[in-house]
Design a protein around this motif. Sequence first.
Motif, PDB file in Angstrom:
ATOM      1  N   LYS A 105      36.877  48.455  32.652  1.00 14.39           N
ATOM      2  CA  LYS A 105      37.935  47.566  32.837  1.00 14.39           C
ATOM      3  C   LYS A 105      38.151  46.929  34.368  1.00 14.39           C
ATOM      4  O   LYS A 105      38.263  45.754  34.382  1.00 14.39           O
ATOM      5  CB  LYS A 105      39.388  47.705  32.090  1.00 14.39           C
ATOM      6  N   LYS A 109      37.430  43.314  35.663  1.00  8.99           N
ATOM      7  CA  LYS A 109      38.418  42.603  36.407  1.00  8.99           C
ATOM      8  C   LYS A 109      37.992  42.175  37.913  1.00  8.99           C
ATOM      9  O   LYS A 109      38.354  41.081  38.591  1.00  8.99           O
ATOM     10  CB  LYS A 109      39.815  43.411  36.581  1.00  8.99           C
ATOM     11  N   ASP A 153      46.594  48.682  30.351  1.00 10.49           N
ATOM     12  CA  ASP A 153      47.504  47.398  30.404  1.00 10.49           C
ATOM     13  C   ASP A 153      47.986  47.083  31.663  1.00 10.49           C
ATOM     14  O   ASP A 153      48.434  45.923  32.198  1.00 10.49           O
ATOM     15  CB  ASP A 153      48.408  47.583  29.269  1.00 10.49           C
ATOM     16  N   ASP A 156      46.169  44.936  36.013  1.00  8.99           N
ATOM     17  CA  ASP A 156      46.665  43.617  36.749  1.00  8.99           C
ATOM     18  C   ASP A 156      47.764  43.763  37.645  1.00  8.99           C
ATOM     19  O   ASP A 156      47.789  43.550  38.746  1.00  8.99           O
ATOM     20  CB  ASP A 156      46.815  42.537  35.728  1.00  8.99           C
ATOM     21  N   GLU A 157      48.754  44.378  37.243  1.00  9.71           N
ATOM     22  CA  GLU A 157      50.099  44.566  37.768  1.00  9.71           C
ATOM     23  C   GLU A 157      49.739  45.546  39.181  1.00  9.71           C
ATOM     24  O   GLU A 157      50.281  45.256  40.351  1.00  9.71           O
ATOM     25  CB  GLU A 157      50.914  45.219  37.013  1.00  9.71           C
ATOM     26  N   ALA A 160      47.578  43.736  41.740  1.00  8.16           N
ATOM     27  CA  ALA A 160      48.378  42.682  42.415  1.00  8.16           C
ATOM     28  C   ALA A 160      49.348  43.150  43.462  1.00  8.16           C
ATOM     29  O   ALA A 160      49.534  42.449  44.519  1.00  8.16           O
ATOM     30  CB  ALA A 160      49.492  41.729  41.545  1.00  8.16           C
TER      31      ALA A 160
END
Length: 162
Positions: A105, A109, A153, A156-157, A160
Motif C-alpha cells: 500500500k 501511495k 487504513d 494517509d493520516e 499527512a
Amino acid sequence: MARGTSLPFKGTPEQEKELRAWLAENRGMKGAALPALQKAQEIYGYLPIEVQRIVAEELEMPLEEIYGVATFYAQFSLNPKGQYKISVCLGTACYVKGSGKIYEKLQEKLGIAGGECTPDGKFSLDACRCVGACGLAPVMTINDDVYGRLTGDELDEILARY
C-alpha cells in the motif's frame, strides 16, 4: 518494479573535496575500497555512480570493482534517502499480521518501489527484518517514530503528518 531514482545527483564541491582528501590520505591502505565507500556514504548519504567514479579514480581501481563492493554489502545504498525514511518490518511476527500488504500500500501511495525515494525527496521506502517491537505487529517506522498495530487504513493520516 524497481525503477531506480529519478532524482539528480546534488553533490557539492565541499563534499567532493572532503572525499578526495580522505581518499588521498588513505590510498595506500590495504582493502581501502570498503572504508572508502563507508566514508563516501557518510559524506553523501548514499553512493550514486558519480561518487563511485571518484572512489574508483582515486583508488586506481576499476569502477566495476567499486560497484561490486557497493552492491555486495547491505549497509550501502545506491539511491538517495528521503527526508522521511519509512521502514516497514517484514520480520515473521509483522509479516504474519499483514506487513507485506502495508508495504504494498505504501508503494502505491508514494508511487515508488522499495529502496526508492519520491521525486520530491520527501519520502524513501525500505523493508527491514525486525525493529524489536513484535508485540505491536505490524510495525513501520518513519525516521525515529514507530507506528504499530497497523491495518493500512491509517496510512494517509500518518503520511499527512510529514
